[in-house]
Design a protein around this motif. Structure first.
Motif, PDB file in Angstrom:
ATOM      1  N   GLU A  57       0.851  -1.195   0.000  1.00 24.12           N
ATOM      2  CA  GLU A  57       0.000   0.000   0.000  1.00 24.12           C
ATOM      3  C   GLU A  57       0.886   1.243   0.000  1.00 24.12           C
ATOM      4  N   ASN A  58       0.670   2.136  -0.952  1.00 24.81           N
ATOM      5  CA  ASN A  58       1.498   3.339  -1.074  1.00 24.81           C
ATOM      6  C   ASN A  58       1.127   4.428  -0.077  1.00 24.81           C
ATOM      7  N   ASP A  59      -0.121   4.488   0.309  1.00 24.28           N
ATOM      8  CA  ASP A  59      -0.564   5.505   1.258  1.00 24.28           C
ATOM      9  C   ASP A  59      -0.163   5.059   2.670  1.00 24.28           C
ATOM     10  N   TYR A  60       0.652   5.870   3.347  1.00 28.42           N
ATOM     11  CA  TYR A  60       1.194   5.499   4.654  1.00 28.42           C
ATOM     12  C   TYR A  60       0.095   5.203   5.676  1.00 28.42           C
ATOM     13  N   SER A  61      -0.895   6.073   5.778  1.00 31.33           N
ATOM     14  CA  SER A  61      -1.966   5.882   6.763  1.00 31.33           C
ATOM     15  C   SER A  61      -2.742   4.606   6.503  1.00 31.33           C
ATOM     16  N   LYS A  62      -3.062   4.354   5.245  1.00 30.31           N
ATOM     17  CA  LYS A  62      -3.777   3.118   4.900  1.00 30.31           C
ATOM     18  C   LYS A  62      -2.914   1.893   5.189  1.00 30.31           C
ATOM     19  N   SER A  63      -1.625   2.010   4.914  1.00 30.42           N
ATOM     20  CA  SER A  63      -0.701   0.912   5.177  1.00 30.42           C
ATOM     21  C   SER A  63      -0.653   0.578   6.668  1.00 30.42           C
ATOM     22  N   GLU A  64      -0.628   1.597   7.513  1.00 31.82           N
ATOM     23  CA  GLU A  64      -0.575   1.372   8.958  1.00 31.82           C
ATOM     24  C   GLU A  64      -1.858   0.720   9.478  1.00 31.82           C
ATOM     25  N   ILE A  65      -2.992   1.126   8.957  1.00 28.40           N
ATOM     26  CA  ILE A  65      -4.273   0.509   9.346  1.00 28.40           C
ATOM     27  C   ILE A  65      -4.314  -0.940   8.879  1.00 28.40           C
ATOM     28  N   LEU A  66      -3.882  -1.187   7.653  1.00 25.88           N
ATOM     29  CA  LEU A  66      -3.858  -2.543   7.110  1.00 25.88           C
ATOM     30  C   LEU A  66      -2.910  -3.425   7.924  1.00 25.88           C
ATOM     31  N   LYS A  67      -1.792  -2.867   8.337  1.00 29.67           N
ATOM     32  CA  LYS A  67      -0.821  -3.612   9.144  1.00 29.67           C
ATOM     33  C   LYS A  67      -1.465  -4.077  10.445  1.00 29.67           C
TER      34      LYS A  67
END
Length: 133
Positions: A57-67
């Motif tokens: 995921e390129n979007d940092y915030s989305k990546s952190e939620i997905l993590k």
């Protein structure tokens, strides 16, 4: 007495449950079923294949939620395997290995997040029945 040992790793968490002088082993690993190590040990170890794709995921915030969602799923697998193999009212001791600060797979904060989530779930479930200090 039931002993539970957990070696927390983001890419290959190990779980051992010793109950009635029998050991049950689990590995929550990103290694695929055709991996030579997995093939040679699958009769001794219950493998749970995990896949992390939050780093795509390129979007940092989305990546952190997905993590966090993916860590939540893996920690649920671990908790469910523990609960499937114990009687919650038995005397249970849990040991968790400390952090590896030389981890080559991602920032140490990822291990801390995953470990904290798992420990929180263990406390929440086990503390209902035993005195965890």
């Amino acid at each position: 007495m039931i002993f539970i040992g957990i070696d927390i790793s983001k890419i290959s968490t190990a779980l051992c449950i010793e109950k009635d002088n029998n050991n049950i082993f689990y590995s929550y690993s990103t290694k695929k079923s055709n991996n030579i190590w997995v093939k040679n040990t699958e009769k001794y170890i219950n493998y749970r294949n995990i896949n992390y794709d939050y780093d795509k995921e390129n979007d940092y915030s989305k990546s952190e939620i997905l993590k966090i969602k993916q860590f939540d799923n893996v920690s649920n697998l671990i908790i469910n395997d523990i609960l499937d193999n114990i009687n919650i009212l038995d005397n249970i001791q849990i040991g968790i290995e400390g952090y590896s600060y030389n981890s080559k797979r991602g920032p140490i904060i990822d291990i801390v997040e995953f470990s904290t989530l798992l420990k929180h779930k263990l406390l929440k479930i086990m503390n209902k029945y035993s005195n965890i200090q």
